[in-house]
Enzyme design. Sequence first.
Site, PDB file in Angstrom:
ATOM      1  N   GLU A  67       0.836  -1.212   0.000  1.00  0.00           N
ATOM      2  CA  GLU A  67       0.000   0.000   0.000  1.00  0.00           C
ATOM      3  C   GLU A  67       0.866   1.257   0.000  1.00  0.00           C
ATOM      4  OE1 GLU A  67      -4.279  -1.309   1.801  1.00  0.00           O
ATOM      5  OE2 GLU A  67      -2.905  -0.313   3.208  1.00  0.00           O
ATOM      6  N   GLU A 111      -6.729  -7.568  -0.407  1.00  0.00           N
ATOM      7  CA  GLU A 111      -7.142  -7.674   1.001  1.00  0.00           C
ATOM      8  C   GLU A 111      -8.641  -7.413   1.073  1.00  0.00           C
ATOM      9  OE1 GLU A 111      -3.021  -5.737   2.882  1.00  0.00           O
ATOM     10  OE2 GLU A 111      -4.974  -4.996   3.525  1.00  0.00           O
TER      11      GLU A 111
HETATM   12  C1  GLA Z   1      -4.025  -2.422   5.391  1.00  0.00           C
HETATM   13  C2  GLA Z   1      -2.703  -3.159   5.369  1.00  0.00           C
HETATM   14  C3  GLA Z   1      -2.724  -4.446   6.136  1.00  0.00           C
HETATM   15  C4  GLA Z   1      -3.467  -4.274   7.440  1.00  0.00           C
HETATM   16  C5  GLA Z   1      -4.869  -3.808   7.121  1.00  0.00           C
HETATM   17  C6  GLA Z   1      -5.663  -3.584   8.379  1.00  0.00           C
HETATM   18  O1  GLA Z   1      -4.763  -2.568   4.346  1.00  0.00           O
HETATM   19  O2  GLA Z   1      -2.219  -3.432   4.076  1.00  0.00           O
HETATM   20  O3  GLA Z   1      -1.399  -4.810   6.395  1.00  0.00           O
HETATM   21  O4  GLA Z   1      -2.839  -3.313   8.198  1.00  0.00           O
HETATM   22  O5  GLA Z   1      -4.824  -2.576   6.488  1.00  0.00           O
HETATM   23  O6  GLA Z   1      -5.717  -4.721   9.116  1.00  0.00           O
END
Ligand code: GLA
Length: 775
Positions: free
Chosen positions: A187, A261
């Site tokens: 990210e 995710e």
């Molecule tokens: C983000 C991150 C993950 C985690 C989620 C929340 O998207 O990429 O590593 O921190 O948020 O759990």
Amino acid sequence: MKLYRTLLIASLTLAAAQIRIPAAATRPSQHTFAIGTNDFLLDGERFQIRCGEIHAARVPREYWRHRLQMAKAMGLNTVCAYLFWNQIEPQSGKFDWSGQADVAEFCRIAQEEKLWVILRPGPYSCAEWEMGGLPWWLLKYDDIKLRTRDPRFLDPARRYLKEVGRVLGPLQVTRGGPIIMVQVENEYGFLGKDVEYMGQLRQALIDSGFNVPLFECNPAGQLRNAFRPDLFPVVNFGSDPAGGFKALRRVLPQGPLMCGEFYPGWFDTWGSPHHTGNTPRYLGDLEYMLKNDESFSIYMAHGGTTFGLWAGADRPFKPDTSSYDYDAPISEAGWPTEKFFQTRQLFAQYLLPGESIPEPPAKNPVISINPVEFTECAPIFANLGKAVSSKSPLTMEQYDQGHGCIVYRTTVPAGQAATLEVAAVHDFGFVFLDGKEIGVMDRRKNGFKIELPPRAQPATLDILVEAMGRVNFGEEVQDRKGIHGPVKLGTDELSDWKAFSLPLDKKMLGHLHFAPAKNSGPAFWRATVKIESPGDTFLDLRSWGKGVVWINGHCLGRYWNIGPTQTAYVPAPWLKRGKNEIVILDLLDPEKPVTAGLPQPILNELHPEKDFARVHRPTVTLTLNTAKPVLTASFPAGTATQEVHFDAPARGRYFCLESLNAHDGKPYAAIGELDVLDAAGQPLSHEGWTVAYVDSEEREREDGTAENAIDGQTANFWHTQWGSAQPDHPHRLVIDLGKSQTVSGFRYVPRQGGEDVGGRIKDYRIYVGDALIQR
Ligand code: GLA
């Protein structure tokens, strides 16, 4: 567009070509994996990735196979795993892949359980893990720029990725292993736009021997930032797959769509309600993706436990619980939840040819342990090691200490009552005068001032600093622990300090001197318990204050009586038949030095009344009636981020957003995220920000805590009360920027989610000023 498509296909075909020509593989590759024009291709056949995230570090290695069998039985065909650089290279140049860090073994077991693996080595991983996985020793450089091309960051990052290639490269599908894809960074679009930085990391992974497809993940709003056609993009979202994939198609006009995710639940932070996901929506969105041949990775499929001192903190500073149950389909102890069976049932309807779903493995035995009284303790102040002297107090890293606690000691002169003020304490400073506790300095509310009583003669001042996890998200990961000087008494700067490191590691625990317990202040407590037949259990910590717990030398994690978690998961393999030793560090004082083993976890029991910051937020007075709004306007409906610029910059320490009504006409207000823009229109760092005032927040029926609006996560949100009361507009949220700032505008992210979610603000006013809050 035509050029772009040629470039993308060319680079991916190249990758595919690479895949078919196995390098010096340890074993001839029986399978091939590629990113096709429309689909992922496994052995040339369409392959829909049904993936779930499991972190080897968060599961006792003795249970890796059990959890992977659970994942397979849920209907997954792939698992996704982060690596945590700071766990693998705890000291600069020293790699340690043993124990919980043996990810190669985790991958081998995944392969044996017929699961493919998607690897996320970082170097930055986020994941509610200490410093997002980055090693604390990088912070020894005072002005290092983390996650940039700063060579003091990039060189060790390359060295680490080279080591990852050495150990995990042979486990790629191209060399007979289960690893089909590897992620670059994590990210990054949230933090920066440096395409070259991502390019350097991509090249580092290729140079370290990875020849499977490389990809990057971002939320929908950040996909364009630092986008590179030679890195396959995936999108992260918790709901609204249609919207997420629409955004992805803007940077990936052609190719398989994947959600990197997809959140079934969320993580917990100390002092806020336990998070549970919206299961009907989760199942609906999963079915939507299955139906539309879209791939996904459930984050988390099984959260497990953040053992040790590895739990991170959400920004600006919301420390994460050690339980990482995440309301995932597979619970913290590996039990199948209702959500597990619903997911399994759903996946069974969308299996690929030749796929089948095995029965779940048996549940591991669970035991109860009768209450145990702790009769021995080792007070901290009686177990201070060697001191390091320095004129001014230094941060923990400058004393070459990464984690744990540290005691700062100096002498204060005789004199009148006076204010002791520290520039900043990361994270909690327990202040003692001649061994008597005076008060606590608390980073959650920037509370770094304490009144010292009059002193007839010079007195010993001790500040016992507890470092919780380093922030794991945003710029705030530059989170140096300990005291950030100067330390002043009145107007005089205090000097000549002695620092006593308390790293809370095995070596330190081995040197503690235990004695029959008496009221002790901050201390380690010890007890032994006889166990006939070990089984999983949950240590009940409700009568303890705040600290860390160990069993047979295994650090189970942190605990804190404010909740929401009130138990620590104890995996049976860490117990012995016969005598077992429990050690509990309590920085406060236990109500009763007793614990027991419960057959169930307690994940949702809040006790704000036990918080040493007695009040969740200091009582202040909001004075708007004399203030003139900087802006009166309206937000459009929907979930799109709104960037608003004032006609003229305003100046002030406090930023207030006042909602006058909501788009759904209901009495509620909610905010996903707020950024405040500086004179140049750039978002101000959230470092040192606190919520100075909020008229209402839901904290019983869900976590509508106001800090959610300034923690950088758009998946959670501030929401005014709707449970036991429904106060109406106007609603006010006031951010304390820490000091007076020039503000030229702000960025508002509405509460995310479908059309039906409430609290989306319509008409509003903005106030900026130094006098909005009277303390
Ligand atoms: C983000 C991150 C993950 C985690 C989620 C929340 O998207 O990429 O590593 O921190 O948020 O759990």
